[in-house]
Write an enzyme that holds these catalytic residues in place. Structure first.
Site, PDB file in Angstrom:
ATOM      1  N   ASP A 211     -35.899 -62.564  -1.342  1.00  0.00           N
ATOM      2  CA  ASP A 211     -34.957 -61.817  -2.179  1.00  0.00           C
ATOM      3  C   ASP A 211     -34.341 -60.659  -1.385  1.00  0.00           C
ATOM      4  OD1 ASP A 211     -34.078 -61.313  -4.988  1.00  0.00           O
ATOM      5  OD2 ASP A 211     -35.066 -59.399  -4.650  1.00  0.00           O
ATOM      6  N   GLU A 261     -47.111 -70.324  12.483  1.00  0.00           N
ATOM      7  CA  GLU A 261     -48.546 -70.610  12.645  1.00  0.00           C
ATOM      8  C   GLU A 261     -48.974 -71.762  11.729  1.00  0.00           C
ATOM      9  OE1 GLU A 261     -49.477 -65.789  13.033  1.00  0.00           O
ATOM     10  OE2 GLU A 261     -50.606 -67.025  11.592  1.00  0.00           O
TER      11      GLU A 261
HETATM   12  O1  TEU Z   1     -30.256 -60.549  -6.525  1.00  0.00           O
HETATM   13  C1  TEU Z   1     -29.566 -60.186  -5.325  1.00  0.00           C
HETATM   14  C2  TEU Z   1     -28.787 -58.997  -5.521  1.00  0.00           C
HETATM   15  O2  TEU Z   1     -28.613 -58.584  -6.629  1.00  0.00           O
HETATM   16  C3  TEU Z   1     -28.246 -58.237  -4.339  1.00  0.00           C
HETATM   17  O3  TEU Z   1     -28.017 -59.150  -3.324  1.00  0.00           O
HETATM   18  C4  TEU Z   1     -27.024 -57.427  -4.769  1.00  0.00           C
HETATM   19  O4  TEU Z   1     -26.399 -58.135  -5.827  1.00  0.00           O
HETATM   20  C5  TEU Z   1     -25.918 -57.208  -3.778  1.00  0.00           C
HETATM   21  O5  TEU Z   1     -24.969 -58.216  -3.867  1.00  0.00           O
HETATM   22  C6  TEU Z   1     -26.360 -57.130  -2.380  1.00  0.00           C
HETATM   23  O6  TEU Z   1     -25.314 -57.410  -1.543  1.00  0.00           O
HETATM   24  C7  TEU Z   1     -31.668 -60.657  -6.350  1.00  0.00           C
HETATM   25  C8  TEU Z   1     -32.225 -61.508  -7.464  1.00  0.00           C
HETATM   26  O7  TEU Z   1     -31.646 -62.801  -7.401  1.00  0.00           O
HETATM   27  C9  TEU Z   1     -31.915 -60.818  -8.772  1.00  0.00           C
HETATM   28  O8  TEU Z   1     -32.323 -61.614  -9.881  1.00  0.00           O
HETATM   29  C10 TEU Z   1     -32.621 -59.490  -8.795  1.00  0.00           C
HETATM   30  O9  TEU Z   1     -32.253 -58.790  -9.980  1.00  0.00           O
HETATM   31  C11 TEU Z   1     -32.232 -58.639  -7.574  1.00  0.00           C
HETATM   32  O10 TEU Z   1     -32.262 -59.365  -6.348  1.00  0.00           O
HETATM   33  C12 TEU Z   1     -33.224 -57.493  -7.408  1.00  0.00           C
HETATM   34  O11 TEU Z   1     -34.461 -58.012  -6.980  1.00  0.00           O
END
Ligand code: TEU
Length: 543
Positions: A211, A261
């Site tokens: 993420d 690994e």
């Molecule tokens: O989402 C990605 C995100 O939100 C970031 O990449 C942000 O939007 C921005 O575009 C960065 O360039 C992830 C998960 O998919 C989402 O469900 C979560 O809410 C979020 O991260 C936080 O963990």
């Protein structure tokens, strides 16, 4: 200097050409009757995944969490949230998936923890300047009494990205206040996540979806910026103080060394970065793959699809990588709805601002059927978001009082957020939650979910479910591991390309029917008449 591995016609690794099914566990299937999805429910529906023919499942975060952001706020990375099950049950699930030839990809959330995480509780209990505080990004404020945040950064979900602690210091949260950002300069943070990787690799996990893979490193001089990041946006200014900083690559290399690994494991980056920056994440000592969101962002025109597919394949080949293809996930309006909107409607704002009467659901469903015959035909790995195989639409008309996405509150009720694509999956045509569980589900399902349930579609040769099953089987039997794709020119409004030895994919994205060329029909997104391909329809031809 890493060398680009030789490109061969055949892709040899499962993750290079697999169909990966995304399970938003909270909304997939409820096995214990509490109205939320869980591992028991997921295990009970493994045969659905096997009959679909997918090669792997990616499960959104299943860890201990207060669920302030659907689980992307992790309080314990080595434990399963009791609402979802236990580590032992996760291991049972992994074993049962493996018995069906399905691999399991876990979701890792390294950029931030939950404010319930023991580290953050230690940090806020310790006085300013304590070592415990250094695992997070905590700083004194600016101005005479430190009453100003260290910078003007804004949170992705809205509002300031800094929250003040009772003792006057501020902590950074690029997302929700319940998601404090970790300090990835700290050796303990780095060591902890290498240990977390090993914990799940040792339990049979085959891969990780990482993420916000582009967010861990920040410019710790905290320069003010004049741009706010919208949710799921990649157009950040280059050299942004907290997106896509070069320091993330050292972290990637350390993680890749851990995966190396183990046998046959992978990691895929969720990196919302400029297309020309993405190859940096795909060097052979970094990620195996990264999500390619360009097709998800593309408008429904042959030209945009043709350009994006060619550009994505060229970019992946340039670094010896393979591409991924995704049209929907837990963060975006379902594409069956997106494709039913006029081209000039911005779907990110449409859920909140409408115009809702602009939606032509039948057109969206028709295009979603054709889109399945695009993404499942492309070389690389194709991600299928739960419910996409049922042709589910966005549930945009959820009542305000059930909205759970932190975006709703943090935007001051100006953005309704992402719940509409997270409504629990309908398995049966009737019942209290259309077979999702035995009680009311945590988000209410519309009545249309009954006739669109898995049971309603199973065995119906004209259903979306049957189309996905047939396409995945044909893909696997004919060209899944074959890189070869050559574009054809069958007209400006027609997306057409060959795949493998003898398959031709033709998608009529124009408004008029076109005449089909010679070839044996393998699959069509809708019934054909008189050798013509209607508008918003697709075929696979052999020969
Ligand atoms: O989402 C990605 C995100 O939100 C970031 O990449 C942000 O939007 C921005 O575009 C960065 O360039 C992830 C998960 O998919 C989402 O469900 C979560 O809410 C979020 O991260 C936080 O963990």
């Amino acid at each position: 200097m890493s060398t680009t591995p030789a490109i061969t016609e055949q892709m040899t690794e499962w993750w290079q050409h697999g169909v990966v099914y995304q399970v938003y566990i909270r909304s997939f299937a409820d096995g214990n009757g509490d109205g939320q999805g869980d591992l028991a429910g997921l295990r009970s529906r493994l045969d659905h995944l096997a009959s679909l023919g997918v090669d792997a499942v990616w499960i959104n975060p299943w860890y201990v969490s207060p669920l302030k952001d659907g689980g992307y706020d992790v309080a314990d990375y080595r434990n399963i949230d009791p609402r979802f099950g236990s580590v032992e049950e996760a291991e049972q699930f992994i074993a049962e998936a493996h018995e069906r030839g399905i691999r399991v990809i876990a979701d890792l959330v390294p950029n931030h923890t939950s404010s319930d995480h023991v580290w953050f509780q230690e940090a806020i209990a310790a006085p300013p300047g304590s070592p415990a505080r250094d695992r997070y990004v905590i700083r004194p404020g600016k101005g005479p009494d430190g009453a100003e945040p260290p910078s003007n950064w804004e949170a992705v979900f809205g509002g300031p990205a800094w929250e003040r602690l009772p003792d006057g210091e501020w902590y950074l949260h690029i997302f929700d206040t319940s998601q404090p950002d970790l300090n990835w300069e700290h050796p303990e943070v780095r060591a902890e996540f290498e240990s977390i990787f090993r914990f799940w690799l040792d339990r049979g996990i085959d891969g990780f979806r990482v993420d916000v893979a582009h967010g861990m490193i920040k410019d710790l001089t905290f320069p003010d910026i004049d741009s706010k990041t919208e949710l799921l946006e990649s157009e950040h200014p280059i050299d942004h103080p907290h997106w896509d900083r070069d320091g993330v690559h050292e972290i990637n290399r350390a993680w890749r060394a851990v995966l190396n690994e183990y046998e046959n494991r992978m990691m895929v980056a969720e990196a919302w970065v400029h297309a020309e920056r993405l190859p940096l994440y795909l060097r052979e000592d970094e990620y195996h793959q990264s999500f390619n969101f360009d097709l998800l962002e593309a408008k429904w025109t042959a030209d945009s699809f043709r350009r994006i597919i060619s550009r994505s394949l060229d970019a992946a080949e340039a670094v010896g990588a393979t591409s991924t293809w995704v049209l929907s996930n837990h963060d975006v309006v379902r594409h069956a709805t997106r494709y039913g909107l006029p081209l000039d409607v911005k779907w990110r704002k449409w859920v909140t601002d409408g115009p809702h009467d602009a939606l032509d659901e039948a057109l969206g469903s028709r295009r979603a059927r054709a889109a399945a015959l695009i993404t499942l035909a492309l070389p690389g790995s194709t991600y299928v978001y739960q419910g996409e195989e049922l042709g589910l639409h966005e549930v945009w008309e959820l009542p305000d009082e059930v909205l759970d996405d932190p975006t709703w509150e943090r935007s001051g009720h100006t953005e309704r957020g992402r719940d509409g694509c997270r409504v629990p999956i309908p398995w049966e045509t009737d019942g209290p939650s259309f077979g999702f569980g035995t009680t009311a589900p945590w988000l209410p399902q519309p009545d249309t979910f009954g006739p669109n349930s898995a049971a309603a579609q199973a065995g119906d040769p004209d259903s979306m479910l049957s189309l996905y099953q047939a396409a995945i089987a044909l893909r696997k039997g004919r060209f899944a591991a074959d890189r070869r794709l050559a574009m054809l020119d069958l007209g400006a409004d027609v997306l057409a390309f060959t795949r493998g030895d003898d398959v031709t994919v033709i998608v009529n994205m124009g408004s008029e029917p076109i005449e089909l060329p010679e070839g044996r029909l393998l699959l069509s997104s809708i019934p054909l008449e008189g050798g013509m391909l209607p508008s918003d329809a697709a075929v696979w031809l052999a020969g």
